[in-house]
Design a protein around this motif. Structure first.
Motif, short mmCIF file in Angstrom:
data_model
loop_
_atom_site.label_atom_id
_atom_site.label_comp_id
_atom_site.label_asym_id
_atom_site.label_seq_id
_atom_site.Cartn_x
_atom_site.Cartn_y
_atom_site.Cartn_z
N ARG A 84 0.87 -1.18 0.00
CA ARG A 84 0.00 0.00 0.00
C ARG A 84 0.90 1.23 0.00
NH1 ARG A 84 -3.65 3.36 3.53
NH2 ARG A 84 -5.41 3.78 2.14
N TYR A 85 0.68 2.13 -0.96
CA TYR A 85 1.64 3.19 -1.24
C TYR A 85 0.92 4.43 -1.75
CZ TYR A 85 0.61 2.09 -6.06
OH TYR A 85 -0.06 1.90 -7.25
N SER A 86 1.67 5.52 -1.82
CA SER A 86 1.21 6.72 -2.50
C SER A 86 2.39 7.35 -3.21
CB SER A 86 0.63 7.73 -1.50
OG SER A 86 0.22 8.91 -2.17
N LEU A 90 14.74 -8.58 -7.15
CA LEU A 90 13.74 -9.53 -7.61
C LEU A 90 12.95 -8.99 -8.79
CD1 LEU A 90 12.68 -12.31 -6.64
CD2 LEU A 90 10.93 -11.07 -5.37
N VAL A 91 12.40 -7.82 -8.63
CA VAL A 91 11.51 -7.28 -9.66
C VAL A 91 11.34 -5.79 -9.40
CG1 VAL A 91 9.37 -7.65 -8.35
CG2 VAL A 91 9.31 -7.73 -10.86
N THR A 92 10.96 -5.07 -10.43
CA THR A 92 10.60 -3.66 -10.26
C THR A 92 9.10 -3.52 -10.49
OG1 THR A 92 12.78 -2.91 -10.98
CG2 THR A 92 10.98 -1.31 -11.08
N MET A 93 8.39 -3.11 -9.47
CA MET A 93 6.97 -2.85 -9.61
C MET A 93 6.77 -1.49 -10.27
SD MET A 93 5.66 -4.00 -5.77
CE MET A 93 3.90 -4.02 -6.15
N THR A 94 5.67 -1.34 -10.97
CA THR A 94 5.30 -0.03 -11.51
C THR A 94 4.14 0.52 -10.70
OG1 THR A 94 6.00 -0.67 -13.73
CG2 THR A 94 4.52 1.22 -13.56
N LEU A 95 4.45 1.49 -9.86
CA LEU A 95 3.40 2.13 -9.06
C LEU A 95 2.65 3.14 -9.92
CD1 LEU A 95 5.41 2.77 -5.76
CD2 LEU A 95 4.23 0.68 -6.51
N ASP A 102 -3.04 3.78 -2.94
CA ASP A 102 -3.42 2.73 -3.86
C ASP A 102 -2.65 1.50 -3.38
OD1 ASP A 102 -4.71 2.03 -6.53
OD2 ASP A 102 -2.64 1.47 -6.98
N GLU A 103 -3.05 0.33 -3.83
CA GLU A 103 -2.25 -0.83 -3.48
C GLU A 103 -2.10 -1.76 -4.66
OE1 GLU A 103 -4.95 -1.68 -0.03
OE2 GLU A 103 -4.82 -3.72 -0.80
N GLN A 104 -1.03 -2.51 -4.62
CA GLN A 104 -0.76 -3.48 -5.67
C GLN A 104 -0.31 -4.78 -5.05
OE1 GLN A 104 1.70 -2.60 -9.10
NE2 GLN A 104 1.05 -0.45 -9.05
N ARG A 105 -0.68 -5.87 -5.74
CA ARG A 105 -0.30 -7.21 -5.29
C ARG A 105 0.81 -7.74 -6.19
NH1 ARG A 105 -5.73 -10.70 -5.19
NH2 ARG A 105 -5.33 -11.18 -3.02
N LEU A 106 1.64 -8.56 -5.62
CA LEU A 106 2.76 -9.14 -6.38
C LEU A 106 3.00 -10.58 -5.93
CD1 LEU A 106 5.23 -8.65 -8.31
CD2 LEU A 106 6.53 -8.08 -6.24
N VAL A 150 -10.76 -3.29 -2.21
CA VAL A 150 -9.82 -2.21 -1.91
C VAL A 150 -9.80 -1.17 -3.02
CG1 VAL A 150 -8.31 -3.56 -0.38
CG2 VAL A 150 -7.93 -3.63 -2.83
N ASP A 151 -9.40 0.05 -2.64
CA ASP A 151 -9.20 1.15 -3.58
C ASP A 151 -10.44 1.42 -4.42
OD1 ASP A 151 -6.63 1.28 -2.56
OD2 ASP A 151 -5.74 0.07 -4.15
N GLN A 152 -11.49 1.77 -3.73
CA GLN A 152 -12.75 2.07 -4.39
C GLN A 152 -12.97 3.59 -4.44
OE1 GLN A 152 -14.81 -0.43 -5.72
NE2 GLN A 152 -13.00 -1.66 -5.26
#
Ligand code: CA
Length: 674
Positions: free
Chosen positions: A111-113, A136-141, A196-200, A405-407
């Motif tokens: 969970r980030y901004s 490991l990986v680069t997420m795209t926020l 916002d949040e993202q799953r990985l 989430v994130d509605q």
């Protein structure tokens, strides 16, 4: 629709503007050991309350970082206020936050901004993920789904002038278009919905003690990256149906997400109904840019980490009969006017929407329509307008084990004549309106239960709200961090709802960091907020066994609105076996005529007089128009003595709009010998 009226309403309770409010620092010490919390609390404090989620939560502010902790602070329109636990970590390019896995995990949620673009619409920015020092990986926020501004129903434009200059705003305590000279409005005006949040899914299973480091790359285009928390979990393998099922891929559905799969879904559903089989959505990402109409069908995915139904928001050339000017991905029952749907069973997939603005007439919800005799289980619903918005009449729906989430608006709303239905074990975070709501609009909602759900950080409105209804139950829920124009639990005669009748049970819930500052009234709310705006509230309301923790202002508020204070009352409310641990101000704030009873309601760390009793503001020698009925064993208090002292009974006027706020210590285990 719901908040327009409220936002434009001015209150004569309020005589002056006050400064914003922030709590002093109670941050946990930085530590490199695992630090699992639930709603930013020690899990032992919320045992058996809320959803039993598959993941474990760790707050960034408790992790190791070379960034800067922001907060704790609770002032609306600020980054800390919308963070879980009202604190987060701000990373500049090159900085990191590192979590030590408390349990084995192969998946994380961040969970980030990140900042908006200068003209709105959002940016994307990288976040490097490494484990034990190995990249490991680069997420795209992205901030495309966050950052709203201005007056309800909000704007994506940070530079916009007031959307409604003819409406009262609390910032100037005036109607700007009727004020000379016009007030100067700071831009961006009322920024909110920052997160916002993202799953990985990780490449394999990691062990307890392994270190997950999130780094804002030195080259990041984002001026800052705020990390609120990390959820980690061990996701099981993809699920297969127990019985022979109709595979959507055999009807042309594309698991790569390249081609539109909506028609293939329709064909597979029609075939499955003919053969009396269920529909299976194998692992993959399926592009669906409209509603999938469901009736008398079972649709099962491989699990919500594996099967993702994802769509674009589509602008319609002509509005639909339901008023929509857009459509998007969603699973909808038939509307009640068309007979409604029945025997629908949805499970094991994610719905990824594309909603970036609030248009109340749009049906761009994850789940919608009327679904009787149906079940919804194991869904993950992300970035739709409302996760699940039901328009009854309808009956016998069970919603359980979901994540929403994130509605842009509500998490789940039982709207109009929803009966004998339940939401259970569902986790809701970052809604733009009520997390869970029953709205008895035109027809009563009755015999429903919201049980064992977790609702965190609704950025507007309430964690759980009931607007009218009969014999409904709110039990065993965990509600945290409401921010503005709402609180943890609300019971309101509002929005044209049918009256409360029968009984309402509010039992064994825990709220934390609720009872926020009400910007329009300029007073503090209560963690439970009972509000007689459009009619008296006289149904039997039983508030039993709840814990109200770390209340920003009051624990309990019973209130009317000034223009109707002599019309409506609140009576027949019964508080029993409740615990109040920490109030910035009072335990009870009564700003209405009526009465309530209290039995074994214990409090500690109370910041002001236990009862702030204004009644209906006539201040006659007979005392307040609100009576407290003490039924015994109401113990504890704070610096001003017992919270429910004999001198306050039955109706001593103690009215004080703005007592000094005394931030309480963090909640701690209750001494049961009290
Ligand atoms: Ca946090």
């Amino acid at each position: 629709m719901k908040f327009q009226e409220f936002l434009s309403r001015t209150s004569r309770f309020v005589l002056c503007l006050t400064a914003s409010y922030a709590l002093p620092l109670y941050a946990a010490p930085q530590t490199d050991t695992a630090s699992v919390t639930r709603a930013a609390l020690d899990p032992s404090l919320v045992d058996d309350r809320g959803a039993n989620a598959h993941f474990v939560e760790q707050e960034a502010e408790n992790a190791v970082t070379d960034g800067t902790i922001i907060g704790p602070a609770r002032t609306a329109y600020t980054l800390p206020a919308e963070a879980s636990g009202r604190a987060a970590v701000k990373l500049l390019p090159g900085q990191y936050v590192e979590f030590t896995l408390p349990k084995a995990a192969n998946a994380i949620t961040v969970r980030y901004s990140i900042p908006d673009s200068p003209t709105g619409g959002g940016i994307t920015a990288p976040l490097d993920v490494s484990v034990n020092g190995r990249s490991l990986v680069t997420m795209t926020l992205t901030s495309q789904y966050s950052w709203l501004y201005n007056q309800y129903p909000f704007s994506n434009d940070p530079n916009a002038g007031l959307l409604f200059p003819d409406q009262y705003i609390t910032e100037c305590a005036c109607v700007p278009s009727a004020t000379t000279p016009p007030p100067i409005i700071t831009k961006p005006f009322r920024p909110n919905h920052f997160y916002d949040e993202q799953r990985l899914l990780l490449d394999h299973r990691y062990q307890p003690g392994d270190k997950i480091r999130l780094t804002a790359p030195a080259s990041s285009n984002a001026a800052w990256t705020v990390i609120d928390l990390l959820d980690s979990e061990l996701v099981g393998p993809p699920q297969h149906p127990d019985e022979p099922a109709v595979n959507v891929q055999l009807f042309g559905a594309d698991p790569t997400g390249q081609r539109d799969s909506a028609d293939a879904f329709d064909t597979a559903i029609a075939f499955a109904k003919l053969r009396h089989r269920e529909v299976y959505l194998p692992p993959g990402t399926y592009q669906v840019n409209r509603h999938i109409l469901v009736d008398n069908v079972t649709i099962e995915g491989a699990g919500n980490w594996y099967t993702i139904v994802k769509g674009h928001q589509v602008t319609l050339s002509t509005p639909l009969p339901d008023g929509s000017v857009h459509t998007g991905v969603g699973f909808y029952g038939k509307y009640a006017a068309d007979g409604g749907s029945s025997n629908v069973h949805l499970s094991g997939f994610a719905i990824e929407g594309d909603v970036r603005e609030r248009i109340d007439s749009d049906q761009v919800n994850g789940i919608g329509g009327a679904l009787s005799n149906s079940t919804i289980e194991g869904l993950y619903i992300h970035r739709t307008k409302v996760g699940m918005w039901f328009d009854g009449p309808m009956s016998n729906l069970t919603v359980h084990n979901n994540i929403i989430v994130d509605q842009i608006a509500d998490g789940i709303n039982f709207h109009t004549g929803v009966t004998n239905s339940a939401v259970a074990n569902t986790f809701v975070r970052n809604t733009g309106d009520d997390g869970l709501a029953m709205w008895s609009d035109k027809i009563e909602d009755a015999n429903n239960t919201f049980d064992h759900n977790t609702v965190q950080t609704p950025v507007l409105a309430n964690g759980i709200a009931l607007y009218g209804g009969t014999d409904n139950t709110i039990s065993n829920n965990l509600v945290a961090d409401p921010i503005r124009e709402g609180s943890g639990l609300q019971v309101g005669s509002r929005f044209g709802a049918q009256p409360f009748t029968g009984s309402l049970w509010i039992t064994n819930n825990t709220t934390v960091r609720s009872g926020p500052f009400e910007l329009n009234w300029n007073i503090g709310l209560g963690a439970i907020w009972i509000y007689a705006l459009e009619g008296s509230i006289n149904a039997d309301i039983e508030v039993v066994g709840n814990s109200f923790l770390d209340n920003t202002y009051n624990a309990i508020m019973l209130v009317s609105d000034f223009p109707v204070k002599d019309l409506y009352t609140i009576t027949n409310v019964h508080f029993k076996d409740d615990r109040v641990d920490g109030t910035g101000t009072s335990v009870v704030s009564a700003r209405v005529a009526g009465s309530a009873s209290f039995e074994n309601v214990d409090a500690r760390n109370v910041g002001a007089v236990g009862v702030n009793n204004c009644g209906s503001f006539h201040f006659t020698p007979a005392g307040s128009e609100f009576t407290l009925i003490a039924l015994g064993s109401n113990d504890g208090g704070g610096t001003t003595g017992p919270w429910l002292a004999p001198w306050e009974l039955p109706n001593t006027i103690t009215c004080d709009d703005r007592p000094p706020v005394v931030p309480p210590p963090p909640p701690y285990p209750w001494d049961t010998s009290l």
